[in-house]
Design a protein around this motif. Structure first.
Motif, PDB file in Angstrom:
ATOM      1  N   ASP A  57      -2.521  -1.178  -5.258  1.00 41.65           N
ATOM      2  CA  ASP A  57      -3.940  -1.260  -5.837  1.00 41.65           C
ATOM      3  C   ASP A  57      -5.028  -1.413  -4.921  1.00 41.65           C
ATOM      4  O   ASP A  57      -6.316  -1.956  -5.284  1.00 41.65           O
ATOM      5  N   GLU A 107      -5.259  -9.961 -11.655  1.00 38.08           N
ATOM      6  CA  GLU A 107      -5.477  -9.505 -10.210  1.00 38.08           C
ATOM      7  C   GLU A 107      -4.504 -10.168  -9.138  1.00 38.08           C
ATOM      8  O   GLU A 107      -3.950  -9.718  -8.547  1.00 38.08           O
ATOM      9  N   ALA A 116      -1.106  -8.913  -9.302  1.00 41.14           N
ATOM     10  CA  ALA A 116      -1.031  -7.532  -8.832  1.00 41.14           C
ATOM     11  C   ALA A 116      -1.055  -7.380  -7.335  1.00 41.14           C
ATOM     12  O   ALA A 116      -0.540  -6.344  -6.772  1.00 41.14           O
ATOM     13  N   HIS A 117      -1.436  -8.304  -6.477  1.00 41.87           N
ATOM     14  CA  HIS A 117      -1.280  -8.560  -5.175  1.00 41.87           C
ATOM     15  C   HIS A 117       0.046  -8.434  -4.446  1.00 41.87           C
ATOM     16  O   HIS A 117       0.923  -8.937  -5.063  1.00 41.87           O
ATOM     17  N   HIS A 157      -5.704  -3.469  -2.445  1.00 37.61           N
ATOM     18  CA  HIS A 157      -5.893  -4.884  -1.890  1.00 37.61           C
ATOM     19  C   HIS A 157      -5.032  -5.194  -0.793  1.00 37.61           C
ATOM     20  O   HIS A 157      -3.818  -4.867  -0.702  1.00 37.61           O
ATOM     21  N   SER A 216      -1.580  -2.970  -0.604  1.00 34.73           N
ATOM     22  CA  SER A 216      -0.699  -2.642  -1.466  1.00 34.73           C
ATOM     23  C   SER A 216      -1.310  -1.545  -2.333  1.00 34.73           C
ATOM     24  O   SER A 216      -2.438  -1.087  -1.934  1.00 34.73           O
TER      25      SER A 216
HETATM   26 CU   LIG Z   1      -3.879  -6.972  -5.837  1.00 30.85          CU
END
Ligand SMILES: [Cu+2]
Length: 118
Positions: free
Chosen positions: A104, A20, A23-24, A106, A102
């Motif tokens: 994803d 996680e 991925a931000h 977030h 983003s």
């Molecule tokens: Cu993220």
């Protein structure tokens, strides 16, 4: 029984947590550079992120030393990069506030400053 279940779950949680975080979308670098001093007020500010951005909810605002908005209000997003044009706002400390969504889903935000003048 309970102990062996936890042993199995903890590595999975760690893997999820680190995945996680990676991925931000975080600020990678910017132009003018974060904390840098430039001789004349830039015509635009560009930010590069660690992940691709969603166009709709990613924005930049820029204020001049007097605290007035000097950005045009129209953030341009392309891939992992976004930029905004500026009006001239004199010498001193400029503050850049950014907020991105983003791919994803977030949201992250932050701010930095740069200096204009000698
Ligand atoms: Cu993220």
């Amino acid at each position: 029984m309970r102990g062996s279940t936890l042993v199995g779950i903890i590595p999975l949680l760690l893997w999820l947590a680190t995945g996680e975080a990676a991925a931000h979308a975080f600020l990678d670098h910017a132009e003018p550079r974060v904390g840098n001093k430039v001789a004349t007020a830039p015509r635009e500010v560009t930010l590069w992120f660690t992940q691709k951005l969603e166009t709709a909810f990613s924005t930049i605002t820029v204020t001049n030393p007097a605290g007035q908005r000097v950005d045009t209000g129209k953030t341009r997003v392309s891939g992992n990069q976004m930029s905004i044009s500026l009006r001239s706002g004199g010498a001193g400390t400029y503050r850049v506030n950014w907020r991105v969504l983003s791919v994803d889903t977030h949201t992250t935000d932050g701010n930095f400053s740069f200096q204009v003048g000698r």
